[in-house]
Design a protein around this motif. Structure first.
Motif, mmCIF file in Angstrom:
data_model
loop_
_atom_site.group_PDB
_atom_site.id
_atom_site.type_symbol
_atom_site.label_atom_id
_atom_site.label_comp_id
_atom_site.label_asym_id
_atom_site.label_seq_id
_atom_site.Cartn_x
_atom_site.Cartn_y
_atom_site.Cartn_z
ATOM 1 N N SER A 114 -5.806 10.034 -7.912
ATOM 2 C CA SER A 114 -7.005 9.179 -8.012
ATOM 3 C C SER A 114 -6.657 7.763 -8.442
ATOM 4 C CB SER A 114 -8.028 9.789 -8.987
ATOM 5 O OG SER A 114 -8.451 11.049 -8.532
ATOM 6 N N CYS A 115 -5.903 7.064 -7.597
ATOM 7 C CA CYS A 115 -5.450 5.702 -7.902
ATOM 8 C C CYS A 115 -6.624 4.774 -8.215
ATOM 9 C CB CYS A 115 -4.665 5.139 -6.717
ATOM 10 S SG CYS A 115 -3.123 6.005 -6.374
ATOM 11 N N LYS A 116 -6.438 3.897 -9.193
ATOM 12 C CA LYS A 116 -7.438 2.902 -9.576
ATOM 13 C C LYS A 116 -6.854 1.513 -9.358
ATOM 14 C CE LYS A 116 -10.228 6.113 -11.032
ATOM 15 N NZ LYS A 116 -11.418 6.482 -10.251
ATOM 16 N N GLY A 146 0.531 17.378 13.098
ATOM 17 C CA GLY A 146 0.073 16.432 12.083
ATOM 18 C C GLY A 146 -0.073 17.038 10.702
ATOM 19 N N PHE A 147 -0.690 16.249 9.821
ATOM 20 C CA PHE A 147 -0.847 16.626 8.423
ATOM 21 C C PHE A 147 -2.283 16.341 7.993
ATOM 22 C CE2 PHE A 147 3.550 15.687 9.174
ATOM 23 C CZ PHE A 147 4.258 16.622 8.426
ATOM 24 N N VAL A 148 -2.901 17.316 7.348
ATOM 25 C CA VAL A 148 -4.219 17.096 6.759
ATOM 26 C C VAL A 148 -4.036 16.204 5.533
ATOM 27 C CG1 VAL A 148 -6.212 18.207 5.688
ATOM 28 C CG2 VAL A 148 -5.053 19.308 7.610
ATOM 29 N N SER A 149 -4.946 15.253 5.337
ATOM 30 C CA SER A 149 -4.790 14.272 4.262
ATOM 31 C C SER A 149 -6.097 14.106 3.495
ATOM 32 C CB SER A 149 -4.352 12.916 4.834
ATOM 33 O OG SER A 149 -5.352 12.404 5.702
ATOM 34 N N GLN A 150 -5.999 13.453 2.370
ATOM 35 C CA GLN A 150 -7.161 13.179 1.522
ATOM 36 C C GLN A 150 -7.363 11.682 1.415
ATOM 37 O OE1 GLN A 150 -7.278 15.231 -2.268
ATOM 38 N NE2 GLN A 150 -8.361 13.544 -3.272
ATOM 39 N N GLU A 151 -8.634 11.255 1.463
ATOM 40 C CA GLU A 151 -9.007 9.872 1.224
ATOM 41 C C GLU A 151 -10.008 9.832 0.087
ATOM 42 O OE1 GLU A 151 -8.671 8.204 5.826
ATOM 43 O OE2 GLU A 151 -10.618 8.327 4.849
ATOM 44 N N ASN A 152 -9.872 8.836 -0.787
ATOM 45 C CA ASN A 152 -10.791 8.694 -1.909
ATOM 46 C C ASN A 152 -11.663 7.464 -1.728
ATOM 47 O OD1 ASN A 152 -9.548 10.920 -2.958
ATOM 48 N ND2 ASN A 152 -9.084 10.011 -4.947
ATOM 49 N N TYR A 153 -12.951 7.663 -1.829
ATOM 50 C CA TYR A 153 -13.898 6.565 -1.755
ATOM 51 C C TYR A 153 -14.378 6.234 -3.168
ATOM 52 C CZ TYR A 153 -13.914 6.767 3.321
ATOM 53 O OH TYR A 153 -13.543 6.707 4.629
ATOM 54 N N ASP A 154 -15.307 5.291 -3.259
ATOM 55 C CA ASP A 154 -15.808 4.893 -4.570
ATOM 56 C C ASP A 154 -16.466 6.086 -5.263
ATOM 57 O OD1 ASP A 154 -14.920 2.343 -4.075
ATOM 58 O OD2 ASP A 154 -16.839 1.655 -3.278
ATOM 59 N N ASP A 155 -16.547 6.023 -6.573
ATOM 60 C CA ASP A 155 -17.120 7.096 -7.391
ATOM 61 C C ASP A 155 -16.308 8.380 -7.270
ATOM 62 O OD1 ASP A 155 -19.261 5.386 -8.145
ATOM 63 O OD2 ASP A 155 -20.288 5.874 -6.275
ATOM 64 N N ARG A 205 0.845 -1.193 0.000
ATOM 65 C CA ARG A 205 0.000 0.000 0.000
ATOM 66 C C ARG A 205 0.882 1.244 0.000
ATOM 67 N NH1 ARG A 205 -4.360 -0.533 4.661
ATOM 68 N NH2 ARG A 205 -5.087 1.390 3.646
ATOM 69 N N TYR A 206 0.656 2.094 -0.971
ATOM 70 C CA TYR A 206 1.494 3.281 -1.108
ATOM 71 C C TYR A 206 0.693 4.399 -1.757
ATOM 72 C CZ TYR A 206 4.908 6.491 -3.099
ATOM 73 O OH TYR A 206 5.590 7.620 -3.455
ATOM 74 N N CYS A 207 0.745 5.581 -1.168
ATOM 75 C CA CYS A 207 0.068 6.742 -1.745
ATOM 76 C C CYS A 207 1.091 7.565 -2.533
ATOM 77 C CB CYS A 207 -0.559 7.596 -0.650
ATOM 78 S SG CYS A 207 -1.387 9.067 -1.275
ATOM 79 N N PRO A 208 0.930 7.680 -3.861
ATOM 80 C CA PRO A 208 1.900 8.414 -4.683
ATOM 81 C C PRO A 208 1.953 9.909 -4.383
ATOM 82 C CG PRO A 208 -0.001 7.764 -5.995
ATOM 83 C CD PRO A 208 -0.144 7.083 -4.670
ATOM 84 N N LYS A 209 1.013 10.384 -3.572
ATOM 85 C CA LYS A 209 0.980 11.814 -3.255
ATOM 86 C C LYS A 209 2.238 12.268 -2.527
ATOM 87 C CE LYS A 209 -2.388 15.172 -1.598
ATOM 88 N NZ LYS A 209 -3.737 15.332 -1.035
ATOM 89 N N GLU A 210 2.931 11.311 -1.874
ATOM 90 C CA GLU A 210 4.200 11.641 -1.208
ATOM 91 C C GLU A 210 5.168 12.280 -2.196
ATOM 92 O OE1 GLU A 210 5.407 11.193 1.927
ATOM 93 O OE2 GLU A 210 3.521 10.445 2.763
ATOM 94 N N LYS A 211 5.105 11.838 -3.459
ATOM 95 C CA LYS A 211 6.006 12.376 -4.484
ATOM 96 C C LYS A 211 5.322 13.412 -5.373
ATOM 97 C CE LYS A 211 9.048 8.326 -4.830
ATOM 98 N NZ LYS A 211 9.582 7.267 -5.729
#
Length: 467
Positions: free
Chosen positions: A54-56, A280-289, A42-48
């Protein structure tokens, strides 16, 4: 493909069901199904990239082994007063007993031994005194902070422990439907969550659903399709607030996380703080749709100059409308639309002035946003009047407890919406009205957070072993 037990969802409640069974010598066939991948993948590319791509087919922050827990701030709330309504189902004393037991398991797998919020009693009294003055309730809750990166290490050890001890885990696997006959569970229809082309049927007369907030909408659909008894619960509509560490310094040092509840005028709805992240750091989470919602992370080693926390306004719907999850999604969609698919951020002072925030204005303040791709705009054009007024009046009250919190430069990010509003009707063994079908964790509507979800899994395992 027959199993003695199938667990759907490898979040805390599902993980701890399997873990407790293994630790107590359960030698039957257990299958754990997870829509996402192994935790180390599991890796979030937003770090870079510094922006959400919007990973699929799914967001790695919300999906995969340990669920959103691996990418959360990793706080274990050690009080039955926090984390949902499980104590109403099992009793306060039993909840406290299992919190202590489950906490020891986290320690066994490497959790930090330090507990926040136990010292500085005079300072806590001062914070409580100011809370009373502000007509807010301060909830006593010791916190064990895992940290986002440390939580991933702990859950990785648990993942490997389960695999080494014979638990079969199907990653990248989506449960499309339940197989129910004569009011009893018989199995599941599964597909590859990436390819989605080949369906398979697997069988078990004992199925545990623990799909977390990510799977709350799916579980609501299953309830409707298969007549699983449930009721509409509460939906939380809110924002993520960010201030400088200097503003929150006293509360951060004394409590680490201040859990405050209020019922501000004029509506007297319940409003609360949630998930406070010092440095801390504010972050984003993506749900379906492609639904983007805001959250917050707090690392053990990496720190920012800011503190963020959620302010959530609770709402119930009965008739003629009783779909709180859909309501929360619509609010989120409106905010996303104004942000062109991104998280929206607005200064508190601009809200009071009745104007939107512009990017150039963010660059003038003492406060640098920790979510670099948040779009400056107008939250009040999307969040409904009632929850927005609740949030603003709560911030005004909170300023009495934490002077400077209601500064004009304080940042509000949106949307922060909690999708756990569907409540499954369960018996004492967590069984639904469908024989052999159980529901746990945040998707069941009974828990909110890592510790209570984990506790529910431990008790589920005891019930299975006993049965």
């Amino acid at each position: 493909m027959n199993y003695d037990l199938i667990i759907v969802g490898a979040g805390p409640s599902g993980i701890f069901t399997a873990l407790e069974l293994v630790k107590n010598g359960y030698d039957k066939k257990i299958l754990l199904i997870e829509k996402g991948t192994r935790i180390e993948k599991r890796y979030c590319p937003k770090e870079k990239t510094k922006k959400c791509v919007s990973c699929k087919p799914y967001c790695h922050i919300t999906t995969g082994f340990s669920g959103a827990g691996a990418f959360s701030d990793g706080k274990l709330s050690l009080s039955p007063e926090v984390g949902g309504e499980l104590p109403d189902l099992i009793g306060y004393d039993k909840a406290k007993e299992f919190i202590n037991y489950t906490d020891d398991i986290y320690l066994e797998f490497g959790a930090d031994e330090k507990i926040e919020g136990l010292e500085n009693t005079e300072a806590i009294k001062d914070i409580r005194r100011k809370s009373i003055e502000a007509d807010l309730k301060l909830v006593d809750c010791p916190i064990r902070h895992l940290g986002t990166e440390k939580a991933q290490d702990i859950y990785y050890k648990i993942q490997e422990y389960l695999i080494e001890n014979g638990v079969e885990i199907l990653f990248d696997t989506l449960v499309e439907d339940l197989v129910i006959e004569d009011n009893a569970i018989k199995g599941l229809i599964i597909i590859d969550s990436k390819k989605k082309n080949e369906k398979k049927e697997i069988f078990s007369e004992n199925v545990v659903i623990s799909t977390g907030r990510k799977g709350a909408d799916w579980l609501k659909h299953m309830c409707t399709s298969h007549n699983i008894n449930h009721s509409s619960g509460t939906v939380d509509i809110g924002v993520r607030v960010e201030v400088r560490n200097e503003v929150m310094e006293k509360v951060n040092n004394v409590l680490y996380e201040s859990k405050l509840i209020g019922y501000p005028a004029p509506f007297r709805d319940k409003v609360r703080t949630f998930c406070q992240n010092p440095g801390g750091f504010v972050s984003q989470e993506n749900y379906d749709d492609n639904l983007a919602v805001v959250n917050g992370h707090s690392y053990k080693d990496k720190k920012s100059d800011n503190t963020n926390l959620a302010i959530l306004s609770s709402h119930n719907f009965i008739e003629p409308f009783n779909q709180p999850i859909e309501y929360g999604k619509k609010v989120s969609e409106l905010v996303n639309m104004l942000g062109d698919g991104n998280i929206l951020v607005q200064r508190y002072g601009d809200i009071l002035d009745g104007k939107r925030t512009w990017e150039k204005e963010l660059n003038r303040s003492n406060l640098t946003p920790t979510l670099p791709d948040a779009v400056a705009g107008d939250l009040t054009s999307a969040i409904p009047y009632r929850p927005m007024m609740n949030i603003l009046n709560f911030i005004e009250s909170l300023d009495i407890v934490v002077p400077g919190f209601a500064s004009r430069e304080t940042l509000l990010y949106g949307p922060e919406v909690k999708f756990y509003s569907n409540k499954i009707k369960l018996d004492d063994n967590f069984m639904t009205n469908i024989r052999g079908l159980y529901a746990l964790g945040d998707s069941s509507g009974w828990t909110r957070g890592l510790m209570m979800a984990s506790v529910m899994g431990v008790i589920m395992a005891r019930n299975i072993k006993k049965g």
